[in-house]
Design a protein around this motif. Structure first.
Motif, PDB file in Angstrom:
ATOM      1  N   ALA A 205       0.826  -1.213   0.000  1.00  0.00           N
ATOM      2  CA  ALA A 205       0.000   0.000   0.000  1.00  0.00           C
ATOM      3  C   ALA A 205       0.857   1.259   0.000  1.00  0.00           C
ATOM      4  CB  ALA A 205      -0.930  -0.017   1.209  1.00  0.00           C
ATOM      5  N   GLU A 206       1.932   1.285   0.824  1.00  0.00           N
ATOM      6  CA  GLU A 206       2.732   2.509   0.898  1.00  0.00           C
ATOM      7  C   GLU A 206       3.426   2.796  -0.429  1.00  0.00           C
ATOM      8  OE1 GLU A 206       3.663  -0.254   2.508  1.00  0.00           O
ATOM      9  OE2 GLU A 206       5.838  -0.397   2.794  1.00  0.00           O
ATOM     10  N   LEU A 207       3.618   1.744  -1.238  1.00  0.00           N
ATOM     11  CA  LEU A 207       4.262   1.952  -2.530  1.00  0.00           C
ATOM     12  C   LEU A 207       3.309   2.619  -3.521  1.00  0.00           C
ATOM     13  CD1 LEU A 207       6.423  -1.251  -3.015  1.00  0.00           C
ATOM     14  CD2 LEU A 207       7.148   1.073  -2.504  1.00  0.00           C
ATOM     15  N   LYS A 208       2.040   2.252  -3.457  1.00  0.00           N
ATOM     16  CA  LYS A 208       1.052   2.897  -4.343  1.00  0.00           C
ATOM     17  C   LYS A 208       0.934   4.370  -3.988  1.00  0.00           C
ATOM     18  CE  LYS A 208      -1.204  -1.467  -4.540  1.00  0.00           C
ATOM     19  NZ  LYS A 208      -2.315  -2.281  -4.033  1.00  0.00           N
ATOM     20  N   GLU A 209       0.942   4.647  -2.695  1.00  0.00           N
ATOM     21  CA  GLU A 209       0.858   6.034  -2.240  1.00  0.00           C
ATOM     22  C   GLU A 209       2.108   6.807  -2.682  1.00  0.00           C
ATOM     23  OE1 GLU A 209       0.603   8.382   1.972  1.00  0.00           O
ATOM     24  OE2 GLU A 209       0.156   6.233   2.027  1.00  0.00           O
ATOM     25  N   ALA A 210       3.275   6.193  -2.501  1.00  0.00           N
ATOM     26  CA  ALA A 210       4.530   6.844  -2.892  1.00  0.00           C
ATOM     27  C   ALA A 210       4.560   7.093  -4.398  1.00  0.00           C
ATOM     28  CB  ALA A 210       5.726   5.980  -2.477  1.00  0.00           C
ATOM     29  N   TYR A 211       4.002   6.166  -5.164  1.00  0.00           N
ATOM     30  CA  TYR A 211       3.929   6.309  -6.624  1.00  0.00           C
ATOM     31  C   TYR A 211       3.255   7.637  -6.990  1.00  0.00           C
ATOM     32  CZ  TYR A 211       2.957   4.848 -11.471  1.00  0.00           C
ATOM     33  OH  TYR A 211       2.908   4.758 -12.842  1.00  0.00           O
ATOM     34  N   GLU A 212       2.105   7.892  -6.379  1.00  0.00           N
ATOM     35  CA  GLU A 212       1.358   9.124  -6.676  1.00  0.00           C
ATOM     36  C   GLU A 212       2.163  10.356  -6.250  1.00  0.00           C
ATOM     37  OE1 GLU A 212      -1.332   9.031  -8.380  1.00  0.00           O
ATOM     38  OE2 GLU A 212      -1.400   6.829  -8.335  1.00  0.00           O
ATOM     39  N   LEU A 213       2.714  10.292  -5.045  1.00  0.00           N
ATOM     40  CA  LEU A 213       3.475  11.422  -4.499  1.00  0.00           C
ATOM     41  C   LEU A 213       4.675  11.774  -5.380  1.00  0.00           C
ATOM     42  CD1 LEU A 213       3.934  11.056  -0.622  1.00  0.00           C
ATOM     43  CD2 LEU A 213       3.087  13.046  -1.868  1.00  0.00           C
ATOM     44  N   ILE A 214       5.458  10.760  -5.733  1.00  0.00           N
ATOM     45  CA  ILE A 214       6.659  11.012  -6.535  1.00  0.00           C
ATOM     46  C   ILE A 214       6.257  11.535  -7.914  1.00  0.00           C
ATOM     47  CG2 ILE A 214       8.684   9.936  -7.620  1.00  0.00           C
ATOM     48  CD1 ILE A 214       8.787   7.982  -5.242  1.00  0.00           C
ATOM     49  N   ASP A 215       5.213  10.907  -8.467  1.00  0.00           N
ATOM     50  CA  ASP A 215       4.744  11.330  -9.792  1.00  0.00           C
ATOM     51  C   ASP A 215       4.349  12.805  -9.793  1.00  0.00           C
ATOM     52  OD1 ASP A 215       4.243  10.520 -12.478  1.00  0.00           O
ATOM     53  OD2 ASP A 215       2.102  10.677 -12.074  1.00  0.00           O
ATOM     54  N   SER A 216       3.729  13.263  -8.710  1.00  0.00           N
ATOM     55  CA  SER A 216       3.238  14.647  -8.670  1.00  0.00           C
ATOM     56  C   SER A 216       4.368  15.645  -8.382  1.00  0.00           C
ATOM     57  CB  SER A 216       2.129  14.788  -7.630  1.00  0.00           C
ATOM     58  OG  SER A 216       2.677  14.598  -6.338  1.00  0.00           O
ATOM     59  N   HIS A 217       5.559  15.158  -8.025  1.00  0.00           N
ATOM     60  CA  HIS A 217       6.682  16.065  -7.752  1.00  0.00           C
ATOM     61  C   HIS A 217       7.724  16.075  -8.862  1.00  0.00           C
ATOM     62  CE1 HIS A 217       5.046  16.331  -3.715  1.00  0.00           C
ATOM     63  NE2 HIS A 217       5.898  17.311  -3.474  1.00  0.00           N
ATOM     64  N   ARG A 218       7.408  15.451  -9.988  1.00  0.00           N
ATOM     65  CA  ARG A 218       8.353  15.372 -11.103  1.00  0.00           C
ATOM     66  C   ARG A 218       8.866  16.742 -11.532  1.00  0.00           C
ATOM     67  NH1 ARG A 218       5.690  13.746 -15.768  1.00  0.00           N
ATOM     68  NH2 ARG A 218       3.763  13.585 -14.569  1.00  0.00           N
ATOM     69  N   GLU A 219       7.941  17.661 -11.772  1.00  0.00           N
ATOM     70  CA  GLU A 219       8.346  18.963 -12.307  1.00  0.00           C
ATOM     71  C   GLU A 219       9.135  19.766 -11.278  1.00  0.00           C
ATOM     72  OE1 GLU A 219       8.511  19.816 -15.334  1.00  0.00           O
ATOM     73  OE2 GLU A 219       7.645  17.843 -15.734  1.00  0.00           O
ATOM     74  N   LYS A 220       8.584  19.835 -10.050  1.00  0.00           N
ATOM     75  CA  LYS A 220       9.269  20.592  -8.995  1.00  0.00           C
ATOM     76  C   LYS A 220      10.656  20.022  -8.714  1.00  0.00           C
ATOM     77  CE  LYS A 220       4.753  21.065  -6.907  1.00  0.00           C
ATOM     78  NZ  LYS A 220       3.886  20.366  -5.947  1.00  0.00           N
ATOM     79  N   GLY A 221      10.765  18.692  -8.764  1.00  0.00           N
ATOM     80  CA  GLY A 221      12.034  18.050  -8.422  1.00  0.00           C
ATOM     81  C   GLY A 221      12.976  17.935  -9.613  1.00  0.00           C
ATOM     82  N   LYS A 222      12.513  18.353 -10.778  1.00  0.00           N
ATOM     83  CA  LYS A 222      13.344  18.313 -12.003  1.00  0.00           C
ATOM     84  C   LYS A 222      13.880  16.914 -12.288  1.00  0.00           C
ATOM     85  CE  LYS A 222      14.803  23.094 -12.642  1.00  0.00           C
ATOM     86  NZ  LYS A 222      13.907  23.723 -11.636  1.00  0.00           N
ATOM     87  N   PHE A 223      12.993  15.910 -12.198  1.00  0.00           N
ATOM     88  CA  PHE A 223      13.379  14.553 -12.588  1.00  0.00           C
ATOM     89  C   PHE A 223      12.246  13.927 -13.385  1.00  0.00           C
ATOM     90  CE2 PHE A 223      11.581  14.138  -8.244  1.00  0.00           C
ATOM     91  CZ  PHE A 223      10.544  13.247  -8.472  1.00  0.00           C
ATOM     92  N   ASP A 224      12.538  12.863 -14.121  1.00  0.00           N
ATOM     93  CA  ASP A 224      11.491  12.078 -14.760  1.00  0.00           C
ATOM     94  C   ASP A 224      11.162  10.894 -13.861  1.00  0.00           C
ATOM     95  OD1 ASP A 224      11.154  13.644 -16.994  1.00  0.00           O
ATOM     96  OD2 ASP A 224      12.796  12.676 -18.074  1.00  0.00           O
TER      97      ASP A 224
END
Lengths: 370, 370
Positions: A205-224
């Motif tokens: 479950a924590e991985l699905k949550e992390a997936y969304e979080l990381i995905d939504s920080h792509r632009e701010k974090g300057k990574f793909d």
């Protein structure tokens, strides 16, 4: 022995690296041999060496290349591999490890290098250097030989903490991307989240949550973000940064190392089998050396502690002089690139943005109320 | 095409293996080539082959060695790698995978072999074969090249379930020891519990609990317990059976495979570098072949599903004919040794003993009451 301070503050682009002389399995002679190698290769490094003065002075005096470039800070105590982190935190004030970290804390050196007990080093780093604002759990990042053009991938956490929630995994993604940008010179690193399958519905479950979080920080974090990746992608070319919790990362790291070592030993055995195979191995020597150079763990020796006010490089306990020298090289590169400050800025801005988001969301919810 | 039944029931020490012809990435021709290889090497195997009759009859007719030793069971449907387990469980009745499992359920074959979708195969196996009494979560066990005299270690679970509590880990220890006894011929296998350090105080809470449980079942389970082991021990010689949850085990397996494959590719590149290195590689060919034979994953192809009423061997989806043949060999050995029945007996007796212990303990507590 002269102090380095004036030398350094004169600002000739020199970098001071703090080295714990007492951590390694094979004693301070190997550490001093390692820093001598680095000093020969790179005229811009100076050293703060921590340990028992009498013993170290003798070792340093034998190395002409260290003349005037190595200040000794006396520390009588040694953290052994058996010491528990909690003991070291309470009674370790006189140790070389403590002294090495304090010199970074006090700004005398940019980065500390130690071959000592990982658990104790992390525990001491957390109390002496303290966590960066916005960081919940620091992480240990390593470089792993890979199929990517840069030759290595970054993986974190490989053992700072056995737990990691979704928010921690996001911070690992930000810190890992920052490390890849500075350490591997990648403009826009590709981040992958380690899982047992690449389908979005799989995993904890924590991985699905992390997936969304990381995905939504792509632009701010300057990574793909390439999404979920599997164990086979750690040495692969699907991504540059592999994010996982410290339990899984540690098992993966040691499994990979153990497998590589077994293959190396079997290769040696295979070539020692008959006179013909021994002849072949002589002819193949340069080919095998080329391979060894590519995957030799001594050449990528050094886990980096991320998320602290100051950078710490943990070298293998069993490192030889070349291994120590390669950890020093990594420390130099990180110090020279101003990595620590950049990482701090990145994590702080992400933490602030996350807070803004949370507030905006709460505001939203408030306004949704009838 | 004659039925095998009379042939088998005549009791000439023959073993019937059920093979799903449709699971592999490269289609049924590769599967038929693989079982032909096995049929040539081992005159005591007969096959039940599951898939579309017309297609399979043509392929089997080309192989004289399969004449009278391969009965085809018609099944039009195919489980693809993309199918979700839940879909297959609801709508997979006409598939070759379902048919292969049902032939084991009905006692027509001892063991089923499939190259298909792992998630679907495990889900179907659980509903068609059902779990053994006393087993909570079945596990997938694999053989891993190691430094031990037997050449391989057993690791489980490598992906049947991403969770495992202390009780599950105990069952994995019992099942893994049983597999090592029957599959690797070890009288008293040494079991290790995978963790991030070997100290007793380290790691997650469920691991500390599992440590105690496994330790207390050493005598009943007829195995030795070496305590916590690390990733580097998976290819090592500290233990024969490595017990872990399916998340960690899957990551470790794929990391090890990926690392071995990267080294193999780099070795090839190194030897192709110059005319001299190509000459060396010619001379080194037998040495390299010897190494390859030792660690070639095709030679240890086959994860075994443990904890079900019947044995299922999962072959790599990308297996070639030799890979399929090696999975069939493993299936034959497990069937011939009566492994399934022995495992069932072992787990049932452990479950009963655990129940006895629990009752004894409760009794004890009752009597402690004032």
């Amino acid at each position: 022995m002269t102090s380095l301070k004036d030398h350094t503050q004169a600002g000739h682009g020199r970098v001071v690296i703090s080295v714990d002389a007492m951590g390694g399995d094979s004693g301070p002679a190997t550490i001093v041999a390692g820093i001598s190698l680095s000093a020969k290769k790179n005229p811009n490094i100076d050293f703060l060496l921590h340990g028992p003065r009498d013993e170290l002075e003798k070792l340093v005096a034998k190395r002409r290349v260290l003349d005037g470039r190595c200040e000794i800070r006396d520390a009588a105590g040694v953290v052994s591999m058996e010491d528990k982190p909690s003991q070291v935190m309470r009674h370790g004030k006189d140790t070389s490890m403590w002294s090495a970290l304090d010199s970074v804390r006090d700004g005398d050196a940019k980065v500390a290098v130690s071959c000592g007990n990982t658990g104790a080093l992390m525990a001491l780093s957390m109390i002496r250097l303290r966590k960066l604002p916005g960081v919940n759990r620091p992480a240990i990042a390593i470089l792993w030989p890979s199929r990517n053009p840069q030759g290595f991938n970054v993986m974190l956490d490989v053992g700072a903490d056995i737990r990691a929630d979704a928010q921690d995994l996001l911070q690992y993604a930000l810190m890992g991307a920052s490390y890849a940008r500075n350490g591997l010179d990648l403009q826009r690193p590709r981040v992958g989240l380690l899982n047992v399958g690449t389908e979005e519905h799989k995993g904890r479950a924590e991985l699905k949550e992390a997936y969304e979080l990381i995905d939504s920080h792509r632009e701010k974090g300057k990574f793909d973000f390439v999404g979920f990746v599997e164990g086979g992608d750690i040495p692969g070319d699907r991504c540059d940064v592999i994010v996982t919790d410290g339990f899984t990362g540690n098992v993966a790291l040691k499994t990979g190392e153990g497998t590589a070592k077994l293959i190396g030993d079997l290769l040696r055995e295979a070539f020692a089998y008959s006179p013909l195979s021994r002849l072949a191995s002589l002819l193949a020597l340069t080919s095998l050396r080329r391979l060894k150079k590519r995957i030799d763990p001594r050449r990528v020796n050094g886990g980096v502690f991320l998320g602290l006010n100051g950078t710490v490089v943990k070298s293998h306990g069993g490192a030889d002089a070349m291994g120590v020298s390669s950890a020093v090289k990594l420390a130099f590169e990180l110090a020279a690139s101003g990595f620590g400050d950049r990482l701090a800025a990145r994590v702080a801005s992400a933490a602030m943005l996350a807070q803004d988001d949370a507030e905006a969301e709460t505001g939203q919810k408030e306004s949704d109320k009838p």
